[in-house]
Design an enzyme around this catalytic site. Structure first.
Site, PDB file in Angstrom:
ATOM      1  N   LYS A 140      37.511 -35.478 102.621  1.00 35.96           N
ATOM      2  CA  LYS A 140      37.820 -35.831 101.230  1.00 35.96           C
ATOM      3  C   LYS A 140      39.281 -36.303 101.115  1.00 35.96           C
ATOM      4  O   LYS A 140      40.073 -36.127 102.058  1.00 35.96           O
ATOM      5  CB  LYS A 140      37.550 -34.613 100.343  1.00 35.96           C
ATOM      6  CG  LYS A 140      36.056 -34.227 100.282  1.00 35.96           C
ATOM      7  CD  LYS A 140      35.878 -32.922  99.506  1.00 35.96           C
ATOM      8  CE  LYS A 140      34.419 -32.570  99.296  1.00 35.96           C
ATOM      9  NZ  LYS A 140      34.275 -31.249  98.624  1.00 35.96           N
ATOM     10  N   TYR A 143      25.831 -36.705  95.116  1.00 34.96           N
ATOM     11  CA  TYR A 143      25.668 -35.303  94.725  1.00 34.96           C
ATOM     12  C   TYR A 143      24.350 -35.021  94.016  1.00 34.96           C
ATOM     13  O   TYR A 143      24.000 -33.852  93.829  1.00 34.96           O
ATOM     14  CB  TYR A 143      26.866 -34.814  93.906  1.00 34.96           C
ATOM     15  CG  TYR A 143      28.019 -34.422  94.812  1.00 34.96           C
ATOM     16  CD1 TYR A 143      27.955 -33.279  95.602  1.00 34.96           C
ATOM     17  CD2 TYR A 143      29.158 -35.217  94.913  1.00 34.96           C
ATOM     18  CE1 TYR A 143      28.988 -32.926  96.459  1.00 34.96           C
ATOM     19  CE2 TYR A 143      30.202 -34.874  95.769  1.00 34.96           C
ATOM     20  CZ  TYR A 143      30.106 -33.719  96.538  1.00 34.96           C
ATOM     21  OH  TYR A 143      31.129 -33.377  97.389  1.00 34.96           O
ATOM     22  N   ASN A 162      38.729 -28.795  98.938  1.00 37.59           N
ATOM     23  CA  ASN A 162      38.358 -28.032 100.138  1.00 37.59           C
ATOM     24  C   ASN A 162      38.154 -28.931 101.355  1.00 37.59           C
ATOM     25  O   ASN A 162      37.393 -28.600 102.266  1.00 37.59           O
ATOM     26  CB  ASN A 162      37.122 -27.167  99.859  1.00 37.59           C
ATOM     27  CG  ASN A 162      35.956 -27.979  99.345  1.00 37.59           C
ATOM     28  OD1 ASN A 162      36.021 -29.215  99.308  1.00 37.59           O
ATOM     29  ND2 ASN A 162      34.895 -27.310  98.941  1.00 37.59           N
ATOM     30  N   HIS A 220      33.226 -32.548 102.813  1.00 37.24           N
ATOM     31  CA  HIS A 220      31.828 -32.377 102.420  1.00 37.24           C
ATOM     32  C   HIS A 220      31.002 -32.353 103.692  1.00 37.24           C
ATOM     33  O   HIS A 220      31.240 -33.164 104.593  1.00 37.24           O
ATOM     34  CB  HIS A 220      31.327 -33.537 101.545  1.00 37.24           C
ATOM     35  CG  HIS A 220      29.829 -33.574 101.509  1.00 37.24           C
ATOM     36  ND1 HIS A 220      29.094 -32.732 100.706  1.00 37.24           N
ATOM     37  CD2 HIS A 220      28.922 -34.287 102.230  1.00 37.24           C
ATOM     38  CE1 HIS A 220      27.806 -32.943 100.918  1.00 37.24           C
ATOM     39  NE2 HIS A 220      27.674 -33.876 101.847  1.00 37.24           N
ATOM     40  N   GLU A 245      21.785 -38.697 102.500  1.00 45.84           N
ATOM     41  CA  GLU A 245      23.210 -39.015 102.335  1.00 45.84           C
ATOM     42  C   GLU A 245      23.654 -40.120 103.303  1.00 45.84           C
ATOM     43  O   GLU A 245      24.404 -41.016 102.926  1.00 45.84           O
ATOM     44  CB  GLU A 245      24.059 -37.743 102.536  1.00 45.84           C
ATOM     45  CG  GLU A 245      23.844 -36.723 101.421  1.00 45.84           C
ATOM     46  CD  GLU A 245      24.504 -35.376 101.672  1.00 45.84           C
ATOM     47  OE1 GLU A 245      24.353 -34.489 100.828  1.00 45.84           O
ATOM     48  OE2 GLU A 245      25.169 -35.197 102.725  1.00 45.84           O
TER      49      GLU A 245
END
Ligand code: ADP
Length: 201
Positions: free
Chosen positions: A14, A54, A156, A159, A170
């Site tokens: 990310k 998502y 964080n 992903h 995905e």
């Protein structure tokens, strides 16, 4: 059925992972366990891609909300959201902002139980409680209460797909077929060959 060594998972470093200059460290952790990198690209995602990504799992909005509320309960705290769906929708809005702020690195990793192995190395969603030794547990410090206070997504670093089915969907969103490479790695002989031979001269 494909051989287990063919399992694939999808990973994003990310924007915070790129800005913290952790690309090499993150790739090193996935590489050294024995997984094979079969696709990689840098991109600045648009909001449409983030939403598509998502909502691959139609239950994700409710599940992400429930997970967040439970994490407050586990710490003996009251969650700012009562309704998991409302919380999940807020999280999706926050993710749209977070993931479109700058470049990310999208990758496909392959190997036996790739989905589970990458989730294990990555650690739990909230860095505050992610296990020591995991990427999120070792390399960053965010928490639900701080991100809620500031109305933003939890930073964080990564992903990683939650299941083989999710990974397949995905990967289709982020990569064209000819951007994924089928090739042999020398180390796979030690991990997967039925006989280890040809070592001695
Ligand atoms: P994971 O990335 O561990 O699979 P989820 O799919 O449940 O976790 O959530 C997706 C991402 O949304 C998380 O990685 C995190 O960046 C963000 N996120 C999840 N829950 C919250 C929350 N309550 N507040 C802010 N951001 C959140």
């Amino acid at each position: 059925m494909d051989h287990p060594k063919k399992e694939r998972t999808f990973v994003i470093i990310k924007p915070d992972g790129i800005q913290r200059t952790l690309i090499g460290e993150i790739i090193r952790r996935y590489e050294r366990i024995g997984l094979k990198l079969v696709a990689l690209k840098m991109a600045v995602p648009d909001e449409k891609t983030v939403v598509k990504h998502y909502t691959v799992d139609p239950d994700w909005i409710r599940k992400v909300g429930e997970k967040s509320i439970i994490s407050y309960q586990n710490k003996g705290l009251v969650a700012p959201f009562k309704d998991p769906e409302e919380c999940g929708r807020a999280v999706l809005g926050r993710l749209k902002k977070y993931l479109t702020t700058g470049p990310v690195i999208a990758m496909v990793w392959q190997g036996n139980k790739a989905v589970g192995i990458i989730r294990k190395l990555t650690g739990g969603t909230e860095p505050l409680t992610s296990d020591v030794g995991t990427i999120r547990g070792d390399l960053t410090i965010d928490s639900y209460d701080m991100s809620d206070l500031d109305d933003r997504a939890i930073r964080n670093l990564i992903h990683a797909s939650g299941s083989v089915e999710e990974a397949e969907k995905e990967i289709e969103i982020w990569f064209k077929k000819d951007e994924i490479f089928n090739y042999n790695l020398v180390l796979e002989k030690m991990l997967y060959d039925v006989n280890i031979d040809g070592i001695m001269e």
